[in-house]
Design a protein around this motif. Sequence first.
Motif, short mmCIF file in Angstrom:
data_model
loop_
_atom_site.label_atom_id
_atom_site.label_comp_id
_atom_site.label_asym_id
_atom_site.label_seq_id
_atom_site.Cartn_x
_atom_site.Cartn_y
_atom_site.Cartn_z
N ASN A 439 0.80 -1.23 0.00
CA ASN A 439 0.00 0.00 0.00
C ASN A 439 0.83 1.27 0.00
O ASN A 439 0.48 2.28 0.64
CB ASN A 439 -0.97 -0.02 1.19
CG ASN A 439 -1.97 -1.14 1.07
OD1 ASN A 439 -2.65 -1.27 0.05
ND2 ASN A 439 -2.05 -1.98 2.10
N CYS A 440 1.95 1.23 -0.73
CA CYS A 440 2.79 2.42 -0.89
C CYS A 440 3.03 2.73 -2.37
O CYS A 440 4.01 3.38 -2.73
CB CYS A 440 4.12 2.22 -0.18
SG CYS A 440 3.96 2.19 1.62
N GLY A 441 2.13 2.26 -3.21
CA GLY A 441 2.24 2.50 -4.64
C GLY A 441 1.59 3.80 -5.06
O GLY A 441 1.27 4.65 -4.22
N PRO A 442 1.35 3.98 -6.36
CA PRO A 442 0.80 5.25 -6.87
C PRO A 442 -0.50 5.66 -6.17
O PRO A 442 -0.65 6.80 -5.74
CB PRO A 442 0.57 4.95 -8.36
CG PRO A 442 1.54 3.87 -8.68
CD PRO A 442 1.66 3.03 -7.44
N ARG A 443 -1.45 4.74 -6.05
CA ARG A 443 -2.71 5.06 -5.38
C ARG A 443 -2.64 4.84 -3.88
O ARG A 443 -3.30 5.51 -3.11
CB ARG A 443 -3.85 4.22 -5.97
CG ARG A 443 -4.14 4.52 -7.42
CD ARG A 443 -5.41 3.84 -7.88
NE ARG A 443 -5.60 4.02 -9.32
CZ ARG A 443 -6.66 3.60 -10.00
NH1 ARG A 443 -7.63 2.96 -9.36
NH2 ARG A 443 -6.76 3.81 -11.29
N GLY A 444 -1.86 3.88 -3.46
CA GLY A 444 -1.88 3.46 -2.06
C GLY A 444 -1.33 4.46 -1.09
O GLY A 444 -1.82 4.57 0.04
N TYR A 445 -0.30 5.23 -1.50
CA TYR A 445 0.30 6.14 -0.49
C TYR A 445 -0.56 7.35 -0.23
O TYR A 445 -0.71 7.68 0.95
CB TYR A 445 1.72 6.52 -0.95
CG TYR A 445 2.58 7.00 0.19
CD1 TYR A 445 3.19 6.08 1.04
CD2 TYR A 445 2.75 8.35 0.44
CE1 TYR A 445 3.97 6.50 2.10
CE2 TYR A 445 3.52 8.78 1.50
CZ TYR A 445 4.13 7.86 2.32
OH TYR A 445 4.90 8.28 3.37
N PRO A 446 -1.11 8.13 -1.17
CA PRO A 446 -0.90 8.08 -2.60
C PRO A 446 0.36 8.85 -3.00
O PRO A 446 0.87 9.65 -2.23
CB PRO A 446 -2.15 8.78 -3.15
CG PRO A 446 -2.48 9.79 -2.10
CD PRO A 446 -2.12 9.14 -0.79
N GLY A 447 0.85 8.56 -4.20
CA GLY A 447 2.02 9.26 -4.71
C GLY A 447 3.25 8.40 -4.81
O GLY A 447 4.27 8.83 -5.34
N MET A 448 3.23 7.18 -4.29
CA MET A 448 4.34 6.24 -4.47
C MET A 448 5.63 6.79 -3.88
O MET A 448 6.59 7.09 -4.58
CB MET A 448 4.51 5.93 -5.96
CG MET A 448 5.23 4.63 -6.25
SD MET A 448 5.40 4.39 -8.03
CE MET A 448 6.21 2.80 -8.04
N ALA A 449 5.66 6.92 -2.58
CA ALA A 449 6.79 7.55 -1.89
C ALA A 449 8.05 6.68 -1.94
O ALA A 449 7.99 5.48 -2.25
CB ALA A 449 6.43 7.82 -0.44
N GLU A 450 9.18 7.30 -1.60
CA GLU A 450 10.48 6.62 -1.62
C GLU A 450 10.72 5.92 -0.29
O GLU A 450 11.59 6.29 0.49
CB GLU A 450 11.59 7.63 -1.92
CG GLU A 450 11.48 8.21 -3.33
CD GLU A 450 12.58 9.19 -3.65
OE1 GLU A 450 13.20 9.75 -2.71
OE2 GLU A 450 12.85 9.42 -4.85
N VAL A 451 9.92 4.88 -0.04
CA VAL A 451 10.02 4.16 1.22
C VAL A 451 10.34 2.68 1.01
O VAL A 451 10.34 1.89 1.94
CB VAL A 451 8.72 4.30 2.06
CG1 VAL A 451 8.53 5.74 2.50
CG2 VAL A 451 7.50 3.81 1.27
N GLY A 452 10.64 2.31 -0.25
CA GLY A 452 10.87 0.90 -0.56
C GLY A 452 12.15 0.34 0.02
O GLY A 452 12.25 -0.87 0.25
N ASN A 453 13.14 1.20 0.26
CA ASN A 453 14.39 0.73 0.87
C ASN A 453 14.26 0.75 2.39
O ASN A 453 14.95 1.48 3.09
CB ASN A 453 15.57 1.59 0.42
CG ASN A 453 15.39 3.05 0.74
OD1 ASN A 453 14.35 3.63 0.45
ND2 ASN A 453 16.40 3.67 1.32
N MET A 454 13.36 -0.07 2.89
CA MET A 454 13.06 -0.11 4.32
C MET A 454 14.32 -0.34 5.15
O MET A 454 15.02 -1.33 4.91
CB MET A 454 12.07 -1.24 4.60
CG MET A 454 10.72 -1.09 3.96
SD MET A 454 9.79 -2.67 4.03
CE MET A 454 10.30 -3.43 2.48
N PRO A 455 14.65 0.54 6.09
CA PRO A 455 15.77 0.25 6.99
C PRO A 455 15.56 -1.07 7.71
O PRO A 455 14.44 -1.42 8.08
CB PRO A 455 15.75 1.44 7.96
CG PRO A 455 15.13 2.55 7.17
CD PRO A 455 14.08 1.89 6.32
N LEU A 456 16.64 -1.80 7.90
CA LEU A 456 16.55 -3.12 8.50
C LEU A 456 16.23 -3.03 9.99
O LEU A 456 16.49 -2.02 10.64
CB LEU A 456 17.86 -3.88 8.30
CG LEU A 456 18.37 -3.99 6.86
CD1 LEU A 456 19.57 -4.93 6.82
CD2 LEU A 456 17.29 -4.47 5.90
#
Length: 576
Positions: A439-456
């Motif tokens: 739920n962080c894609g174009p509609r899900g965030y919305p806007g598709m934020a730069e959060v894909g590189n989740m800190p470990l």
Amino acid sequence: MTKKQRVLRSSAWFGGAGKNAFMHRSWMKNQGIPDDLFDGKPVIGICNTFSELTPCNAHLRGLAEHVRRGVYEAGGLPLEFPVMSTGESNMRPTAMLFRNLASMDVEESIRGNPIDGVILLVGCDKTTPALMMGAASCDLPTIVVSGGPMLNGDFRGQKIGSGTHVWKFYEDVKAGRMSVEDFLSAEQGQSRSAGSCMTMGTASTMASMVEALGIGMPDNAAIPAVDARRGVLAQLAGRRIVQLVNEDVRMSQILTKRAFENAIRVNGAIGGSTNAVIHLIAVAQRLGVDLSLDDWDRLGRDIPTIVDLMPSGRFLMEDFYYAGGLKAVMRAISTTGTLHLDAMTVTGKTIGELVGDVTNYNEEVIRPLNNPLTPQGGIAVLRGNLAPNGAVIKPSAATPKLMQHRGPAVVFENIEHYHARVDDPALDITADSVMVLKNCGPRGYPGMAEVGNMPLPQKLLKQGVSDMVRISDARMSGTAYGTVVLHTAPEAAVGGPLALVRDGDWIELDVAGRRLELEVSHQQLADRHKAWSPPQHAMTSGYQQLYVDHVLQADRGCDFDFLVGQRGAAIPRQSH
């Protein structure tokens, strides 16, 4: 035979002795513009994303003056106008949410005004595609001028890169390897001058794409923002745009399919940002050029990454410029026969003519083809039952041993769930787990934020774990690194398979085989989908609602469905 003089678009406003021409000229003259500048001189719009709220673009007001000089020297009338500035560092929830809005601002500003050609002044990463998208829809003579990267970061004698070292230092703090005081001391050392990120993040990647596409001047990619040569480039662009107007060389004549193919290959050679995939597809669609994820995988697969820059490598953009810049990279890969050397550029010369005799001055920064940073660079496009329409990964920034991996999923339903859960000591997670963010894609965030590189998770960092497979429908900053699968399409918020992943499901990643598989039966997924319901959006009014209703998926560039295609620069109706 006398050559017929081209009728300028601006003459519909300023030409003749009628009432409307009187009004248009008279009001413009309150700025002290002499009569003769309305007498058949090309009007050049300087489209400026200057903003003090966009730190990477805060110096563009000064750069516009260099453009202005060049336009005057070539016999044009420069007129600067502001458009929405989308800075990723400050703008919430994400600048990407407003890329399409900025493109609409640009398109209508160009079309609605007496402009014959345009210079696009860009910097922070979303401003480059936004302005290119808007200008592409109008298709006037256009040159893109980037603001340039900051000087190399420096912290206690160590080169540090914007973005890249934020992620690194923050993980060091979480792991107990760095004090909070030292972490905060690095702030000013990272940002020593005006300009955009000096790593090969999205800003530098897009500036490189501008040069590789031929829509910018030579050396656009790498001249530091505070180097006097950046001003020279801007002034030369100001001169050249007048010539492009006189010759009627439009944006679509430069940005052909062959130009985009060159850019994709160059992106592989420089270890460019995954964000370039979305942005170039969006620009191409505005021009009617057929560009797809398959093109990215096909064209970039066999291109070695030869630029040793953070986040993939060791050096920074200032070093890259001194080594020879993008021209040296293009010269190197041109010897493999993979570039279209006959592609035309805004200079009036072909790519081949521009890079034919370029020298590489530092083979540590720009490596020889026989000693690449990564033998197969580019952007890998993955498909499978978890990503039917594709997902992407940047091999040059990933850990080689994780490029083929199978592990159990640890699922975060959204970014808030991730923050609440990731550092819980009771979280059942190991180095072999696969972190999944929904739920962080174009509609899900919305806007598709730069959060894909989740800190470990903190507990794994303290054990010495430095990378894990991470999968999401989000984006990540071009300055980030790791074995991170992004842009999973369809996204979770529209019911894509990512929405159906549960804790403990096994996932297989096979980058070489271009596969991303969820080891759950088709029947189980169908049953889960029946029980699934779409998430509620945080805001359901105004622009964000427009965005959610009309944004396309990542594999189609995240443009609005109603903006795809070229509308041209037909002169609007008179209102007087």
